[in-house]
Design an enzyme around this catalytic site. Structure first.
Site, PDB file in Angstrom:
ATOM      1  N   SER A   1       0.707   2.832  10.693  1.00  0.00           N
ATOM      2  CA  SER A   1       0.714   3.561  11.963  1.00  0.00           C
ATOM      3  C   SER A   1       0.659   2.626  13.165  1.00  0.00           C
ATOM      4  O   SER A   1       1.436   2.766  14.113  1.00  0.00           O
ATOM      5  CB  SER A   1      -0.474   4.529  12.013  1.00  0.00           C
ATOM      6  OG  SER A   1      -0.395   5.468  10.972  1.00  0.00           O
ATOM      7  N   GLY A   2      -0.287   1.664  13.144  1.00  0.00           N
ATOM      8  CA  GLY A   2      -0.473   0.801  14.305  1.00  0.00           C
ATOM      9  C   GLY A   2       0.293  -0.503  14.238  1.00  0.00           C
ATOM     10  O   GLY A   2       0.990  -0.888  15.159  1.00  0.00           O
TER      11      GLY A   2
ATOM     12  N   ARG B   1      -1.926  11.271  10.091  1.00  0.00           N
ATOM     13  CA  ARG B   1      -1.230   9.983  10.033  1.00  0.00           C
ATOM     14  C   ARG B   1       0.286  10.144   9.985  1.00  0.00           C
ATOM     15  O   ARG B   1       1.029   9.225  10.333  1.00  0.00           O
ATOM     16  CB  ARG B   1      -1.697   9.184   8.805  1.00  0.00           C
ATOM     17  CG  ARG B   1      -3.044   8.505   9.007  1.00  0.00           C
ATOM     18  CD  ARG B   1      -3.410   7.621   7.835  1.00  0.00           C
ATOM     19  NE  ARG B   1      -4.628   6.874   8.127  1.00  0.00           N
ATOM     20  CZ  ARG B   1      -4.643   5.674   8.681  1.00  0.00           C
ATOM     21  NH1 ARG B   1      -3.516   5.096   8.997  1.00  0.00           N
ATOM     22  NH2 ARG B   1      -5.777   5.052   8.916  1.00  0.00           N
TER      23      ARG B   1
ATOM     24  N   ASN C   1       0.859  -1.190   0.000  1.00  0.00           N
ATOM     25  CA  ASN C   1       0.000   0.000   0.000  1.00  0.00           C
ATOM     26  C   ASN C   1       0.892   1.236   0.000  1.00  0.00           C
ATOM     27  O   ASN C   1       1.417   1.626   1.045  1.00  0.00           O
ATOM     28  CB  ASN C   1      -0.910   0.004   1.234  1.00  0.00           C
ATOM     29  CG  ASN C   1      -1.770   1.258   1.307  1.00  0.00           C
ATOM     30  OD1 ASN C   1      -1.813   2.049   0.371  1.00  0.00           O
ATOM     31  ND2 ASN C   1      -2.448   1.447   2.423  1.00  0.00           N
ATOM     32  N   PRO C   2       1.093   1.883  -1.152  1.00  0.00           N
ATOM     33  CA  PRO C   2       2.020   3.017  -1.221  1.00  0.00           C
ATOM     34  C   PRO C   2       1.500   4.271  -0.528  1.00  0.00           C
ATOM     35  O   PRO C   2       2.241   5.234  -0.360  1.00  0.00           O
ATOM     36  CB  PRO C   2       2.183   3.250  -2.726  1.00  0.00           C
ATOM     37  CG  PRO C   2       0.920   2.732  -3.322  1.00  0.00           C
ATOM     38  CD  PRO C   2       0.482   1.582  -2.460  1.00  0.00           C
TER      39      PRO C   2
ATOM     40  N   ASP D   1      -2.646  -1.976   9.613  1.00  0.00           N
ATOM     41  CA  ASP D   1      -3.622  -3.060   9.779  1.00  0.00           C
ATOM     42  C   ASP D   1      -4.789  -2.980   8.794  1.00  0.00           C
ATOM     43  O   ASP D   1      -5.592  -3.912   8.720  1.00  0.00           O
ATOM     44  CB  ASP D   1      -4.152  -3.051  11.213  1.00  0.00           C
ATOM     45  CG  ASP D   1      -3.076  -3.428  12.220  1.00  0.00           C
ATOM     46  OD1 ASP D   1      -2.440  -4.477  12.038  1.00  0.00           O
ATOM     47  OD2 ASP D   1      -2.856  -2.658  13.178  1.00  0.00           O
ATOM     48  N   GLY D   2      -4.885  -1.896   8.036  1.00  0.00           N
ATOM     49  CA  GLY D   2      -5.992  -1.762   7.092  1.00  0.00           C
ATOM     50  C   GLY D   2      -5.959  -2.765   5.960  1.00  0.00           C
ATOM     51  O   GLY D   2      -7.000  -3.266   5.521  1.00  0.00           O
TER      52      GLY D   2
ATOM     53  N   GLY E   1      -9.428  -0.578  12.925  1.00  0.00           N
ATOM     54  CA  GLY E   1      -8.886   0.721  12.552  1.00  0.00           C
ATOM     55  C   GLY E   1      -9.554   1.358  11.358  1.00  0.00           C
ATOM     56  O   GLY E   1      -9.184   2.468  10.958  1.00  0.00           O
TER      57      GLY E   1
END
Length: 497
Positions: A227-228, A290, A136-137, A195-196, A464
């Site tokens: 992020s997470g 973010r 995921n860029p 985590d998306g 998330g």
């Protein structure tokens, strides 16, 4: 280790676990490491002879390499080559190579030794995994592609993994990719993101007509580029891309509970958490920052704590364990188990026989509410948080009693009328392990819940990701999904004290 100590260890080792290469380099296999003793002769000038004569100085170098870090080994026409992941920094590994000349006469014995090395290094873990890598860029700080190429790709190449890399171009793209994937062509889907992306992949696999079979066959795992990165912290115990890549190479196939979420006529799958109240607000309400990384959650929590502390709702839970001592005992029993590969094989066979997603035992959010569910007061709800994993992001072991495959979700509820000082103490106690036992923290292990917000606007977070702010029902399915983890039994987090 002294040369005498090394010699003693070699004498105690089985004969076929030790070989000598390049005349004076001894390689010995122990139960968990490869011991290298290098006794090669180096010639140095003897200054006392004014440079006219030379003396032989014997050097003895001992190196121990964890078998977990061994990536590959092979016998070439004239060399033995061993590739391993070497710690180059506290939170990083890089690929290193040992290369020793061998003679034609030595080859049969060394080839047998190499087979033993690889057998011990991988155990029951599949070698040369076939990986579908999704990058995921746009996630996190937008550096996923460079992180993958710099830190993960060399590890996968050294372990001879078969890799197919694809970028995701828009939100939901990973759902489409997973839904159309040839599940017989890949062993795992590796998400380079936060985590998306795993959330999308699980849902893409689940949307297939053979969703249960797809979720059982293909492991879903994460390189921490967002992020997470909760999945990586829980399953592989790291926030490092290179160490996570090593974990994916050496990880155990692990059954993972998944949660069905129904809202209206839709059904989605969750692997990490569901939140309503201050945690959801702190997560989704900070999406515009973010660039701050994981710190945005702390910032969002503090800002919202000063503004508002109550999010009223109606809450019903299918409670299985509600006593903290009993929850701790349950955790200890499950966490002490040993990995049994037969469990995974039986799960695969069952999924092939019944390939569709399991039916919902409790219906949807529109069904009549079961009579044996507990009604939990929600008028003063400050935080509702249901977790399927322990760590939500670095240093946030929010659900220490959570287990990957016990068929139960952990639900935390906190009254919004507690003082701000207590709320701040709760936040601080998450990292110390004291959060679980705080009297204002109510914890239940459950198999299902229904939550109905009383207001018209707000945030509900699933793994998330933002979902409609409306009634939802959740139901857990034991071992429906698959991931890769270090232990195969428990998360890489401290359990409840």
């Amino acid at each position: 280790m002294s040369s005498s100590g090394a010699a003693a260890e070699r004498s105690e080792a089985p004969h076929d676990s030790t070989i000598v290469v390049d005349k004076s380099v001894t390689l010995t296999l122990s139960s968990d490491s490869l011991l290298i003793v290098d006794e090669r002769i180096s010639r140095k000038k003897n200054r006392g002879c004014c440079g006219l004569c030379k003396s032989k100085n014997k050097t003895n170098t001992t190196q121990a390499i964890s078998l977990y870090n061994v990536l590959d080994a092979e016998v070439n026409p004239s060399n033995l080559v061993i590739t391993f992941a070497e710690h180059s920094a506290q939170n990083d590994v890089t690929v290193s190579v040992l290369d020793y000349p061998i003679s034609e006469k030595e080859k049969p014995a060394i080839e047998a030794w190499v087979n033993q090395l690889l057998d011990q290094s991988y155990g029951t873990v599949q070698r040369k995994r076939r990986l579908k890598v999704l990058v995921n860029p746009f996630g996190g700080k937008g550096t996923a592609d460079s992180l993958y190429q710099t830190y993960a790709a060399p590890i996968f190449a050294a372990a001879r993994c078969q890799v197919d890399v694809q970028n995701t171009d828009y939100r939901g793209h990973a759902i489409e990719i997973a839904e159309q994937l040839d599940i017989d062509a890949y062993d795992a889907i590796v998400c380079c993101s936060g985590d998306g992306l795993p959330y999308e992949v699980f849902n893409g696999l689940g949307k297939r007509s053979n969703g249960r079979e797809a979720l059982a066959k293909v492991a879903v795992t994460l390189l921490p580029c967002g992020s997470g990165n909760g999945m990586t912290w829980n399953c592989l115990g790291t926030g490092s891309v290179s160490i996570a890549a090593l974990g994916i190479v050496k990880g155990q196939r692990s059954p993972l509970d998944l949660v069905s979420i129904t809202q209206g006529d839709t059904r989605t799958l969750s692997f990490l958490s569901q939140s309503f109240g201050i945690v959801a607000e702190s997560d989704l309400g900070t999406d515009h920052i973010r660039w701050m990384g994981a710190q945005r959650f702390t910032y969002g929590f503090l800002v919202r704590l000063l503004k508002r502390t109550i999010w009223p709702c109606t809450l019903n839970i299918k409670v299985e364990i509600d006593d903290k001592r009993a929850i701790k005992e349950h955790y200890a029993t499950f966490a002490a188990r040993e990995l049994d590969p037969k469990v995974d094989q039986k799960r695969l066979e069952a999924a092939e026989q019944s390939p569709a997603l399991p039916e919902l035992q409790y219906g949807t959010v529109q069904s009549e509410l079961p009579g044996d569910w507990e009604s939990v007061p929600g008028e003063n709800m400050g935080n509702f948080y249901a977790g399927n994993m322990a760590i939500m992001s670095k240093d946030t072991n929010f659900f220490p009693a959570s287990l990957p495959n016990d068929g139960l979700m952990d639900i935390v509820t906190i009254d919004g009328t507690v003082s701000r000082a207590t709320s701040l103490k709760m936040m601080n106690e998450i990292s110390t392990g004291g959060f679980f036992d705080m009297p204002d923290v109510k914890i239940r292990k459950a198999t299902a819940f229904r939550l109905v917000p009383h207001e018209n606007e707000g945030y509900i977070s699933i793994d998330g990701e933002q979902v409609p702010f409306e009634a939802l029902q959740a139901e857990i399915h034991r071992g429906l999904g698959t991931t890769l983890s270090k232990s195969g039994i428990r998360y890489e987090a401290d359990g409840p004290k």
